[in-house]
Each structure stands twice: as structure tokens, then as C-alpha cells.
Design a protein around this motif. Structure first.
Motif, PDB file in Angstrom:
ATOM      1  N   LYS A   1      28.603  38.463  34.256  1.00 52.01           N
ATOM      2  CA  LYS A   1      28.783  37.964  32.898  1.00 52.01           C
ATOM      3  C   LYS A   1      27.577  37.138  32.464  1.00 52.01           C
ATOM      4  O   LYS A   1      27.290  37.028  31.273  1.00 52.01           O
ATOM      5  CB  LYS A   1      30.056  37.111  32.812  1.00 52.01           C
TER       6      LYS A   1
ATOM      7  N   SER B   1      40.184  25.978  41.569  1.00 54.90           N
ATOM      8  CA  SER B   1      39.227  26.278  40.500  1.00 54.90           C
ATOM      9  C   SER B   1      38.403  27.519  40.839  1.00 54.90           C
ATOM     10  O   SER B   1      38.205  28.391  39.987  1.00 54.90           O
ATOM     11  CB  SER B   1      38.294  25.085  40.283  1.00 54.90           C
TER      12      SER B   1
ATOM     13  N   ALA C   1      40.708  30.503  40.475  1.00 53.43           N
ATOM     14  CA  ALA C   1      40.982  30.816  39.073  1.00 53.43           C
ATOM     15  C   ALA C   1      39.778  31.463  38.404  1.00 53.43           C
ATOM     16  O   ALA C   1      39.920  32.430  37.630  1.00 53.43           O
ATOM     17  CB  ALA C   1      41.372  29.537  38.322  1.00 53.43           C
ATOM     18  N   LEU C   2      38.581  30.954  38.701  1.00 54.67           N
ATOM     19  CA  LEU C   2      37.370  31.541  38.120  1.00 54.67           C
ATOM     20  C   LEU C   2      37.144  32.952  38.655  1.00 54.67           C
ATOM     21  O   LEU C   2      36.691  33.836  37.930  1.00 54.67           O
ATOM     22  CB  LEU C   2      36.162  30.654  38.434  1.00 54.67           C
TER      23      LEU C   2
ATOM     24  N   LYS D   1      39.578  35.156  36.825  1.00 54.51           N
ATOM     25  CA  LYS D   1      39.099  35.363  35.444  1.00 54.51           C
ATOM     26  C   LYS D   1      37.987  36.417  35.426  1.00 54.51           C
ATOM     27  O   LYS D   1      37.960  37.295  34.553  1.00 54.51           O
ATOM     28  CB  LYS D   1      38.576  34.047  34.882  1.00 54.51           C
TER      29      LYS D   1
ATOM     30  N   LEU E   1      39.356  39.954  35.942  1.00 52.40           N
ATOM     31  CA  LEU E   1      40.022  40.533  34.767  1.00 52.40           C
ATOM     32  C   LEU E   1      39.075  40.763  33.602  1.00 52.40           C
ATOM     33  O   LEU E   1      39.466  41.359  32.589  1.00 52.40           O
ATOM     34  CB  LEU E   1      41.156  39.589  34.318  1.00 52.40           C
ATOM     35  N   ALA E   2      37.840  40.290  33.751  1.00 54.22           N
ATOM     36  CA  ALA E   2      36.878  40.410  32.657  1.00 54.22           C
ATOM     37  C   ALA E   2      36.426  41.844  32.463  1.00 54.22           C
ATOM     38  O   ALA E   2      36.253  42.596  33.420  1.00 54.22           O
ATOM     39  CB  ALA E   2      35.676  39.511  32.917  1.00 54.22           C
TER      40      ALA E   2
END
Length: 200
Positions: free
Chosen positions: A119, A187, A190-191, A194, A197-198
Motif C-alpha cells: 500500500k 495492533s 489488526a494492521l 487490515k 483485506l485491502a
């Protein structure tokens, strides 16, 4: 260089992400120097993404689903490892270490965290061209990238130094240390989720 570029850069850099979490953890566990070194590692991790954007490799990631997915899941795997390692390592956050983590280890981990994040390449691919007019030399993009990297280092170093200033209040308390370890592990997890799923 426009004010819009500077403001956007500061907002993007200051927004908590994997690099911020890693720098905070380094500052808390090993002090100010470690926080600054970790910030430097995360900043170095930007170089491949910047290079990819300028050379056009970012276009390949943008058009090739296989290339993007491969890099993405490598990043997810590394973040999952960071979450697992932070959670299981009871010495991850301590005031004093028998053998403090070396600067090399801190830098390498910081570099890997940012390299394995497709990303970031997509961000450069979409972000920088907005501030470069057609026909402007490559040096213009290099200059903007350098400013972005400088802002990243300064902001992350501040995060690390602030975290280090809280060591005595946080790390010396076993319960707080346990919860901080869980927070950092959560954290990273979770990152990673994320990122998994991006989409492009």
C-alpha cells in the motif's frame, strides 16, 4: 513545493500505522536511541517504494494482481510474526536488557515493516504525481520523496522519544507491561488483518 504537499505529508506520516507502532515499542523497550534508530529503519524502508514509483515498477504492482497479492501476503505474514513475537516475548518491554537490541536489528526490522507493505507503493504511485507537473524532471519527484522521508523520520523519532520518556512510568509496572505487550501485539495483528483485506 506547495503547502498542500507539506500538510498532506504530515497528515499521512502522523497517522498511526505499522511504523508508528514499531517505533513506539522500540522507544518503550530500549529508550530514546532505539526509538530514533527504529524511526530511521522505517524511513529507509520507504526507499524501495519511492524507487519503484519513479522507475515505473509501481505500475506493475498496480496492474498485476499476482505481484500485488504476493507482496501483500508477505507483509501480512511478517506483521503476524511481529504480533506473535511481541506477545510471547516477556522481555519485549523491559527497562534494562542483558543484551540490548543492536542498532542493526532495529533498523532491519523497521525496513522490513515498510518494505512489505504494498500500500505504500500504491500511495507513492497515487500521491506524488499529483504534485508533479507534466514534463518536470525526475529530480522534482526525488525532491518531494526526500521531503516525505525527512518528515517520516522526524515524526517517527518524536513518537519514539515520547515513548521513551514514559518508560519509567510504564515499564516498571508488571501489569502495565503485560497490557502494553498485548496492545502492541494486537495492533500488529489488526494492521496485518487490515492489509490482508485491502484491495488495490
Amino acid at each position: 513545493m506547495s503547502i498542500a504537499f507539506l500538510v498532506t505529508t504530515l497528515i499521512v506520516v502522523a497517522t498511526p500505522g505499522t511504523g508508528v507502532v514499531y517505533t513506539l515499542a522500540a522507544g518503550l523497550s530500549d529508550g530514546r536511541r532505539a526509538g530514533v534508530v527504529a524511526a530511521f529503519g522505517c524511513t529507509l524502508g520507504i526507499v524501495p517504494h519511492m524507487t519503484a514509483t519513479i522507475t515505473g515498477v509501481a505500475a506493475l504492482l498496480h496492474t498485476s494482481a499476482v505481484a500485488f497479492q504476493t507482496l501483500k501476503y508477505l507483509g501480512v505474514a511478517y506483521l503476524a510474526y511481529m504480533a506473535w513475537a511481541t506477545l510471547r516475548d516477556r522481555d519485549a518491554l523491559v527497562v534494562e536488557r542483558a543484551e540490548p537490541r543492536s542498532g542493526t536489528r532495529l533498523v532491519v526490522s523497521g525496513v522490513l515493516i515498510n518494505i512489505l507493505n504494498p500500500k505504500l507503493t500504491m500511495f507513492f504511485f497515487a500521491f506524488l504525481p499529483q504534485f508533479v507537473s507534466p514534463g518536470e524532471p525526475v529530480t522534482r519527484m526525488l525532491g518531494l520523496s526526500a521531503v516525505f522521508m525527512l518528515a517520516t523520520f522526524v515524526v517517527f523519532a518524536v513518537y519514539g522519544i515520547l515513548a521513551a520518556s514514559m518508560r519509567s512510568q510504564v515499564i516498571s509496572r508488571p501489569r502495565v507491561m503485560t497490557w502494553m505487550r498485548r496492545v502492541f501485539a494486537g495492533s500488529f495483528a489488526a494492521l496485518g488483518a487490515k492489509l490482508a483485506l485491502a484491495s488495490r
